[in-house]
Design a protein around this motif. Sequence first.
Motif, short mmCIF file in Angstrom:
data_model
loop_
_atom_site.label_atom_id
_atom_site.label_comp_id
_atom_site.label_asym_id
_atom_site.label_seq_id
_atom_site.Cartn_x
_atom_site.Cartn_y
_atom_site.Cartn_z
N UNK A 156 0.82 -1.20 0.00
CA UNK A 156 0.00 0.00 0.00
C UNK A 156 0.86 1.26 0.00
N UNK A 157 1.87 1.28 0.88
CA UNK A 157 2.68 2.49 0.98
C UNK A 157 3.59 2.69 -0.23
N UNK A 158 4.28 1.62 -0.64
CA UNK A 158 5.28 1.77 -1.71
C UNK A 158 4.66 1.83 -3.10
N UNK A 159 3.68 0.97 -3.36
CA UNK A 159 3.14 0.86 -4.72
C UNK A 159 1.95 1.77 -4.94
N UNK A 160 0.98 1.72 -4.05
CA UNK A 160 -0.25 2.46 -4.29
C UNK A 160 -0.16 3.92 -3.86
N UNK A 161 0.53 4.18 -2.76
CA UNK A 161 0.66 5.57 -2.32
C UNK A 161 1.93 6.23 -2.87
N UNK A 162 2.90 5.43 -3.30
CA UNK A 162 4.13 5.97 -3.84
C UNK A 162 4.97 6.70 -2.81
N UNK A 163 4.87 6.30 -1.54
CA UNK A 163 5.63 6.94 -0.47
C UNK A 163 6.89 6.16 -0.16
N UNK A 164 7.93 6.83 0.31
CA UNK A 164 9.17 6.12 0.64
C UNK A 164 9.01 5.27 1.91
N UNK A 165 9.81 4.24 2.00
CA UNK A 165 9.83 3.40 3.19
C UNK A 165 11.14 3.70 3.93
#
Length: 197
Positions: A156-165
């Motif tokens: 969800x965070x990396x692919x769908x929201x495009x946010x860094x981890x």
Amino acid sequence: MAPRKEQQIFQATLELLAAKGYEGLTVEGVAERSGVNKTTIYRWWPSKAALLAAALVEADLLVSAPPDTGSLRGDLEALLRGVAALLTSPPAADVAVAALGAAVHHPELATAAQRFFADRFAREEAVFARARRRGELPDTADPMLIMDLLAGAVWLRAVFRGLPLDDDFAAGAVAAVLDGVTRPKAADAAKSLGEVP
């Protein structure tokens, strides 16, 4: 087929998938890139969907051994860092995203996606078996639910929201799942501190 030749075919399949998407993936292109005759490929895999299904599960690019850090928390954090690397580091990230998109739009690939995730979960089950033996995990715990919560957070965070981890993401996500996110009730807190018999 020789394992080395098979890996060349799988590598070529995943490279083409990442570069051109499922629509641009062809057995002819895989044959050209891998240096293997297309009739040989068709002999082993009757369609590009079958070829991609095999590549997703068996290609060295996407295979990782389950961690054994000595604790459930450490193992889950390591697993989550592995998922994060898979989804954020090329070429694996390009392959994963292209495969997911293809599975959504092409029903014949739904089975391939299911097989990929089933294979990954089968490898990860060793982590939970060890945790049960060490007394870290009750028999009632659902390992698939735990992995869905953790891996789903990365997707969800990396692919769908495009946010860094960031570096703390894995530890934070594992803590949220293992420890919860709400404050314990006063009685539970007092009991844990030994103030309540």
